[in-house]
Write a protein that holds these residues in place. Structure first.
Motif, mmCIF file in Angstrom:
data_model
loop_
_atom_site.group_PDB
_atom_site.id
_atom_site.type_symbol
_atom_site.label_atom_id
_atom_site.label_comp_id
_atom_site.label_asym_id
_atom_site.label_seq_id
_atom_site.Cartn_x
_atom_site.Cartn_y
_atom_site.Cartn_z
ATOM 1 N N ASN A 74 0.823 -1.212 0.000
ATOM 2 C CA ASN A 74 0.000 0.000 0.000
ATOM 3 C C ASN A 74 0.854 1.258 0.000
ATOM 4 N N THR A 75 2.154 1.097 -0.248
ATOM 5 C CA THR A 75 3.045 2.247 -0.231
ATOM 6 C C THR A 75 3.727 2.375 -1.585
ATOM 7 N N ALA A 76 3.568 3.525 -2.224
ATOM 8 C CA ALA A 76 4.196 3.782 -3.511
ATOM 9 C C ALA A 76 5.599 4.327 -3.273
ATOM 10 N N VAL A 77 6.583 3.703 -3.924
ATOM 11 C CA VAL A 77 7.974 4.111 -3.729
ATOM 12 C C VAL A 77 8.571 4.505 -5.080
ATOM 13 N N TYR A 78 9.293 5.606 -5.066
ATOM 14 C CA TYR A 78 9.980 6.032 -6.285
ATOM 15 C C TYR A 78 11.241 6.765 -5.889
ATOM 16 N N ARG A 79 12.117 6.947 -6.870
ATOM 17 C CA ARG A 79 13.336 7.716 -6.623
ATOM 18 C C ARG A 79 13.177 9.108 -7.199
ATOM 19 N N ASP A 80 13.530 10.073 -6.395
ATOM 20 C CA ASP A 80 13.446 11.442 -6.916
ATOM 21 C C ASP A 80 14.731 11.768 -7.671
ATOM 22 N N GLY A 81 14.866 13.008 -8.116
ATOM 23 C CA GLY A 81 15.979 13.391 -8.957
ATOM 24 C C GLY A 81 17.341 13.256 -8.313
ATOM 25 N N THR A 82 17.380 13.191 -6.997
ATOM 26 C CA THR A 82 18.668 13.090 -6.315
ATOM 27 C C THR A 82 18.969 11.664 -5.892
ATOM 28 N N GLY A 83 18.095 10.730 -6.285
ATOM 29 C CA GLY A 83 18.327 9.332 -5.944
ATOM 30 C C GLY A 83 17.727 8.935 -4.598
ATOM 31 N N THR A 84 17.093 9.868 -3.934
ATOM 32 C CA THR A 84 16.445 9.555 -2.666
ATOM 33 C C THR A 84 15.157 8.787 -2.922
ATOM 34 N N ARG A 85 14.973 7.716 -2.174
ATOM 35 C CA ARG A 85 13.715 6.986 -2.304
ATOM 36 C C ARG A 85 12.631 7.705 -1.508
ATOM 37 N N ARG A 86 11.557 7.967 -2.190
ATOM 38 C CA ARG A 86 10.413 8.622 -1.562
ATOM 39 C C ARG A 86 9.263 7.639 -1.500
ATOM 40 N N SER A 87 8.444 7.785 -0.477
ATOM 41 C CA SER A 87 7.278 6.909 -0.357
ATOM 42 C C SER A 87 6.048 7.744 -0.060
ATOM 43 N N ARG A 88 4.922 7.229 -0.484
ATOM 44 C CA ARG A 88 3.661 7.901 -0.205
ATOM 45 C C ARG A 88 2.545 6.878 -0.345
ATOM 46 N N ARG A 89 1.389 7.271 0.146
ATOM 47 C CA ARG A 89 0.209 6.428 -0.008
ATOM 48 C C ARG A 89 -0.539 6.843 -1.263
ATOM 49 N N PRO A 90 -0.701 5.936 -2.212
ATOM 50 C CA PRO A 90 -1.528 6.297 -3.371
ATOM 51 C C PRO A 90 -2.956 6.610 -2.927
ATOM 52 N N SER A 91 -3.599 7.529 -3.611
ATOM 53 C CA SER A 91 -4.961 7.910 -3.263
ATOM 54 C C SER A 91 -5.768 8.030 -4.541
ATOM 55 N N ASP A 92 -7.043 8.264 -4.390
ATOM 56 C CA ASP A 92 -7.886 8.451 -5.565
ATOM 57 C C ASP A 92 -7.423 9.654 -6.378
ATOM 58 N N LEU A 147 -4.337 10.952 -6.316
ATOM 59 C CA LEU A 147 -2.988 10.706 -6.822
ATOM 60 C C LEU A 147 -2.729 9.205 -6.858
ATOM 61 N N PRO A 148 -3.233 8.527 -7.866
ATOM 62 C CA PRO A 148 -3.042 7.071 -7.945
ATOM 63 C C PRO A 148 -1.587 6.723 -8.258
ATOM 64 N N LEU A 149 -1.309 5.434 -8.245
ATOM 65 C CA LEU A 149 0.053 4.976 -8.506
ATOM 66 C C LEU A 149 0.521 5.452 -9.876
ATOM 67 N N MET A 150 1.719 6.026 -9.908
ATOM 68 C CA MET A 150 2.283 6.508 -11.161
ATOM 69 C C MET A 150 3.110 5.409 -11.811
ATOM 70 N N SER A 151 3.390 5.592 -13.100
ATOM 71 C CA SER A 151 4.116 4.556 -13.837
ATOM 72 C C SER A 151 5.535 4.376 -13.296
ATOM 73 N N TYR A 152 6.092 5.411 -12.686
ATOM 74 C CA TYR A 152 7.462 5.324 -12.175
ATOM 75 C C TYR A 152 7.508 4.869 -10.722
ATOM 76 N N GLU A 153 6.348 4.545 -10.175
ATOM 77 C CA GLU A 153 6.305 4.113 -8.782
ATOM 78 C C GLU A 153 6.060 2.610 -8.702
ATOM 79 N N ARG A 154 6.521 2.019 -7.629
ATOM 80 C CA ARG A 154 6.278 0.611 -7.374
ATOM 81 C C ARG A 154 5.668 0.475 -5.991
ATOM 82 N N LEU A 155 4.731 -0.455 -5.875
ATOM 83 C CA LEU A 155 4.116 -0.689 -4.574
ATOM 84 C C LEU A 155 5.014 -1.578 -3.713
ATOM 85 N N HIS A 156 5.177 -1.181 -2.480
ATOM 86 C CA HIS A 156 5.927 -1.969 -1.511
ATOM 87 C C HIS A 156 5.068 -2.151 -0.263
ATOM 88 N N ILE A 157 5.409 -3.191 0.488
ATOM 89 C CA ILE A 157 4.737 -3.415 1.763
ATOM 90 C C ILE A 157 5.551 -2.735 2.857
#
Ligand code: ZN
Length: 104
Positions: free
Chosen positions: A35-53, A55-65
């Motif tokens: 239920n947690t969307a994870v992606y890397r921002d421009g500096t290589g930092t992994r960011r996480s957030r909860r997808p919502s209606d 802001l749904p999961l983006m193509s560059y994000e992956r779901l992690h537990i």
């Protein structure tokens, strides 16, 4: 690499930064059931957030537990609320006892 290990169970985890700026560990392997969307921002930092209606999961994000959901090294983060009603089996057991008394 920013991968690390959980201090409680020594399993590998990924440390991410939440939208609120907090460190948040997730299991390292993407899981479509997470239920947690994870992606890397421009500096290589992994960011996480909860997808919502909104802001749904983006193509560059992956779901992690969230690792806290699978970590065997610490108790559940929140006390489980007691069920407001007894489970079905408990009620049935009471009825069963009454039947048994009636028979004897
Ligand atoms: Zn752990």
């Amino acid at each position: 690499m920013t991968s690390s290990y959980c201090a409680d169970c020594r399993r590998p985890v990924l440390w991410t930064i939440t939208a609120a700026g907090r460190r948040f560990a997730v299991d390292p392997d993407p899981d479509p059931g997470g239920n947690t969307a994870v992606y890397r921002d421009g500096t290589g930092t992994r960011r996480s957030r909860r997808p919502s209606d909104e802001l749904p999961l983006m193509s560059y994000e992956r779901l992690h537990i969230p690792h806290i959901a699978t970590c065997p090294g610490r108790p559940a983060p929140l006390p489980q609320p007691r069920p407001a009603v007894l489970p079905q089996g408990v009620a049935d057991f009471g009825a069963y006892q009454r039947k048994t008394k009636g028979r004897s």
